[in-house]
Scaffold this motif. Sequence first.
Motif, PDB file in Angstrom:
ATOM      1  N   LYS A  11      -3.235   3.095  -0.713  1.00  0.00           N
ATOM      2  CA  LYS A  11      -3.982   4.288  -1.106  1.00  0.00           C
ATOM      3  C   LYS A  11      -3.811   4.553  -2.601  1.00  0.00           C
ATOM      4  N   GLU A  12      -4.784   5.208  -3.181  1.00  0.00           N
ATOM      5  CA  GLU A  12      -4.659   5.644  -4.569  1.00  0.00           C
ATOM      6  C   GLU A  12      -3.469   6.596  -4.700  1.00  0.00           C
ATOM      7  N   ARG A 256       4.083   3.298  -1.071  1.00  0.00           N
ATOM      8  CA  ARG A 256       4.129   4.443  -1.991  1.00  0.00           C
ATOM      9  C   ARG A 256       5.461   4.489  -2.729  1.00  0.00           C
ATOM     10  N   LYS A 279      -5.861  -0.704  -6.723  1.00  0.00           N
ATOM     11  CA  LYS A 279      -5.123   0.544  -6.550  1.00  0.00           C
ATOM     12  C   LYS A 279      -3.640   0.404  -6.898  1.00  0.00           C
ATOM     13  N   GLY A 282      -1.687   2.068 -10.178  1.00  0.00           N
ATOM     14  CA  GLY A 282      -1.107   3.406 -10.252  1.00  0.00           C
ATOM     15  C   GLY A 282       0.350   3.480  -9.837  1.00  0.00           C
ATOM     16  N   TYR A 283       0.893   2.399  -9.293  1.00  0.00           N
ATOM     17  CA  TYR A 283       2.291   2.389  -8.849  1.00  0.00           C
ATOM     18  C   TYR A 283       3.209   1.670  -9.832  1.00  0.00           C
TER      19      TYR A 283
END
Length: 352
Positions: A11-12, A256, A279, A282-283
């Motif tokens: 997930k974003e 996450r 995606k 972003g991590y």
Amino acid sequence: MNIEEAVKAVKEPDGAAAREAARRWDRVAKPLNSLGELERDVIRIAGAQGSSTISIGRKAIVVMCADNGIVEEGVTQTGQAVTAIVAENMAAGRSCVCLMAERAGADVIPVDVGMASCSPVKGVLWRRVASGTRNFRKEAAMSREEAVQAIETGIAIACELKAKGYELAGSGEMGIGNTTTSSAVLSTLLNVEPELVTGRGAGLTSAGYRRKVQVIKEGLALHRPDRRDPVDVLAKVGGLDLAALAGFYIGCGLCRMPVVLDGLITAAGALAAVGICPKVKGYLLASHRSAEPAGGIALDALGLTPVIQAGMCLGEGTGAAACFPLLDMAAAVYGQMSSFEEIQVEQYQHLQ
């Protein structure tokens, strides 16, 4: 979990959590943005974890270890036997990254995803896909199936870390010859000439450097890897460590869990991961700008700004180890410092 399932499940990062973290920084009783990139990294961590109340207490650096057949071409100063020696030192806590990570309160987890040694190394996590890659100047470094297996191994390791309670990951690598594979991968993914992204690695003469560039050019001309398909690139001119790193980043996105890159080689793996699953970007957090010429180029392509400028190029995950204490300090300020309201001082305002 296979690649397709993992990519669909990532997930974003949580935009609402990131925005709340940014507002929290504005309320902290200090000049706005005065901790620079450390503030932005805390915001990224909040988005990755899905909460503005961040937690980065338990940390681990995963070091993917693998050998590369391209060393046959004389592109390194040392032989590939050094890979197993350093991995064994990691398992015993004697390597550079272990000594640094101990001070940073982080665990180091060396993983054999493709070393050429005949037997498992005590203390090194055994996840071997193959006993090293082949010489990509003559044939593909590995089959597509092997590349996929290495990626999926990396995904699984990230999930295992999360299940054990780790909250912040770092990434590293060990594999003689992997600056050559990384340069070949970056040259393809970034669509630039090999000279732009090739350095001297652990130490090459000028003649050795020219040989390294020529070997990369010949390998790319032979295989013509498809830059629109990062798995194809990894299989043809990459390494098992790079493929496992790419999977590890995808797994961190899936779980996450924010993850700190080291230098050139981990950034090459990250570019491949983002090509497979956008995606994931972003991590990712950048620890430092490597002294290797392609290090900064790769970070720029990822849109990441490092917190450290120290001329480092050691590898092993040492950049992540150096970065962890800075993130701990930033998290302490973010979570514990008084707000302007609490000390009854007018809050700073963002000016145009």
